[in-house]
Design an enzyme around this catalytic site. Structure first.
Site, PDB file in Angstrom:
ATOM      1  NE  ARG A 275      33.556  33.848  40.695  1.00 28.05           N
ATOM      2  CZ  ARG A 275      34.777  34.072  40.250  1.00 28.05           C
ATOM      3  NH1 ARG A 275      35.727  34.422  41.089  1.00 28.05           N
ATOM      4  NH2 ARG A 275      35.049  33.950  38.969  1.00 28.05           N
TER       5      ARG A 275
ATOM      6  CD  GLU B  57      43.548  37.012  36.123  1.00 28.16           C
ATOM      7  OE1 GLU B  57      42.567  37.032  36.889  1.00 28.16           O
ATOM      8  OE2 GLU B  57      44.657  36.573  36.448  1.00 28.16           O
TER       9      GLU B  57
HETATM   10  O1  LIG Z   1      38.208  42.696  37.511  1.00 27.44           O
HETATM   11  P1  LIG Z   1      37.936  41.727  36.419  1.00 27.44           P
HETATM   12  O2  LIG Z   1      39.133  41.443  35.567  1.00 27.44           O
HETATM   13  O3  LIG Z   1      36.767  42.135  35.588  1.00 27.44           O
HETATM   14  O4  LIG Z   1      37.594  40.315  37.072  1.00 27.44           O
HETATM   15  C1  LIG Z   1      36.729  40.161  38.158  1.00 27.44           C
HETATM   16  C2  LIG Z   1      35.509  39.377  37.801  1.00 27.44           C
HETATM   17  O5  LIG Z   1      35.888  38.062  37.397  1.00 27.44           O
HETATM   18  C3  LIG Z   1      35.123  37.113  38.130  1.00 27.44           C
HETATM   19  O6  LIG Z   1      33.911  36.813  37.523  1.00 27.44           O
HETATM   20  P2  LIG Z   1      33.800  35.941  36.185  1.00 27.44           P
HETATM   21  O7  LIG Z   1      33.680  36.848  35.028  1.00 27.44           O
HETATM   22  O8  LIG Z   1      34.876  34.928  36.164  1.00 27.44           O
HETATM   23  O9  LIG Z   1      32.378  35.283  36.326  1.00 27.44           O
HETATM   24  P3  LIG Z   1      31.672  34.351  37.426  1.00 27.44           P
HETATM   25  O10 LIG Z   1      31.446  35.208  38.647  1.00 27.44           O
HETATM   26  O11 LIG Z   1      30.403  34.018  36.754  1.00 27.44           O
HETATM   27  O12 LIG Z   1      32.560  33.184  37.710  1.00 27.44           O
HETATM   28  C4  LIG Z   1      34.849  37.809  39.431  1.00 27.44           C
HETATM   29  O13 LIG Z   1      33.755  37.240  40.115  1.00 27.44           O
HETATM   30  C5  LIG Z   1      34.605  39.218  39.006  1.00 27.44           C
HETATM   31  O14 LIG Z   1      33.270  39.455  38.632  1.00 27.44           O
HETATM   32  N1  LIG Z   2      42.403  35.215  39.619  1.00 28.31           N
HETATM   33  C1  LIG Z   2      41.076  35.189  39.713  1.00 28.31           C
HETATM   34  N2  LIG Z   2      40.468  34.430  40.650  1.00 28.31           N
HETATM   35  C2  LIG Z   2      39.116  34.409  40.752  1.00 28.31           C
HETATM   36  N3  LIG Z   2      38.317  35.112  39.967  1.00 28.31           N
HETATM   37  C3  LIG Z   2      38.881  35.883  39.022  1.00 28.31           C
HETATM   38  N4  LIG Z   2      38.337  36.701  38.108  1.00 28.31           N
HETATM   39  C4  LIG Z   2      39.341  37.241  37.395  1.00 28.31           C
HETATM   40  N5  LIG Z   2      40.522  36.806  37.826  1.00 28.31           N
HETATM   41  C5  LIG Z   2      40.260  35.949  38.853  1.00 28.31           C
END
Ligand SMILES: O=P(O)(O)OC[C@H]1O[C@H](OP(=O)(O)OP(=O)(O)O)[C@H](O)[C@@H]1O
Ligand SMILES: Nc1ncnc2[nH]cnc12
Length: 259
Positions: A126, A163
């Site tokens: 993202r 998370e």
């Molecule tokens: O602060 P944190 O606990 O590390 O969480 C935040 C991260 O989680 C999500 O990505 P995700 O790892 O779900 O991957 P994605 O972007 O590929 O969906 C979001 O886009 C952040 O990169």
């Molecule tokens: N609650 C949440 N929503 C979207 N992205 C996340 N990455 C970690 N926690 C998330």
């Protein structure tokens, strides 16, 4: 709150951005209130406003001018000390900023330091949705941090906790040179594990992480402060949106509310 701390108080863009972000309950697993920025991407104005807020921030720092003379040679780099003012985001000394942002329940996080940015680093996936637009607008390079086994060249890796699980970030060796100044962009910070991993990865190759910026922060994760404090780079957490995943006023279809 971040908006009032940083010259965004009453900014009409905030409500539109906030309302364009959908919250999906119990995704990807029970108990998680998933902040879905894909609906923001469908809303041209809200998407543009989001990018513009970042671009305004970095343009005010004179980054586009410096990026125009961007060189991989340190000897050609113009670096200046930037003193943040209340007008251009109101950043204060690191510890104070952390405490303030946590007291107000930070939702927009920005890790700050005081120099010119050469590279924008986007975190998969993202971070890729905002980083390239910002990089193009301010004239910086864009470097992707990817999940494992996606990059074809030689990489360095950093593992981290999420998370809802654990993961790993990788970056091409040589993509960023020692001493170069980088900005890390992502959509959201929850535990801070992803941003911490990104910063560690960049520090390992000798880069200077100038700032990290996310659209959304989840204030319920208090340990993000400790994570950032253990990093060499200057970090802070601030908000300009107030989206509360499970707050009153938010329905099950995922409607968010602004400050
Ligand atoms: O602060 P944190 O606990 O590390 O969480 C935040 C991260 O989680 C999500 O990505 P995700 O790892 O779900 O991957 P994605 O972007 O590929 O969906 C979001 O886009 C952040 O990169
Ligand atoms: N609650 C949440 N929503 C979207 N992205 C996340 N990455 C970690 N926690 C998330």
């Amino acid at each position: 709150m971040f908006a009032s701390e940083n010259g965004l108080r009453g900014d009409p863009r905030l409500k539109g951005i906030s309302e364009a972000i959908r919250v999906v309950p119990h995704f990807p697993k029970p108990g998680i209130m998933f902040q879905d920025i894909t609906t923001l991407l469908l809303d041209h104005k809200a998407f543009k406003d989001t990018v513009d807020i970042f671009v305004d921030r970095y343009r005010d720092m004179g980054i586009s001018v410096v990026a125009g003379t961007l060189s991989l040679s340190l000897s050609h780099t113009h670096t200046h000390t930037h003193t943040h003012t209340e007008k251009d985001f109101g950043f204060r000394e690191f510890t104070i900023r952390i405490i303030i942002s946590h007291l107000v329940g930070a939702r927009f996080f920005l890790l700050s330091a005081h120099c010119v940015i050469w590279y924008i680093i986007g975190v998969e996936a993202r971070g890729f949705m905002f980083g390239p637009s910002i990089a193009l607008a301010i004239g910086a390079k864009f470097v992707p941090l990817r999940k494992p086994k996606k990059l074809p060249g030689e990489v360095i890796s950093e593992q981290y906790e999420l998370e809802y699980g654990s993961d790993c970030l990788e970056m091409h060796i040589g993509a960023v040179q020692p001493g170069e100044h980088v900005l890390v962009i992502d959509d959201l910070v929850a535990t801070g594990g992803t941003l911490s991993a990104a910063i560690k990865l960049l520090e390992r190759v000798g880069a200077e992480v100038v700032e990290c910026a996310c659209v959304i922060g989840l204030p319920e994760f208090k340990d993000v402060m400790e994570l950032f404090m253990n990093l060499r780079s200057m970090c802070t957490c601030c908000q300009f949106l107030h989206l509360t995943a499970n707050a009153p006023g938010q329905d099950a279809t995922g409607q968010c509310r602004a400050n």
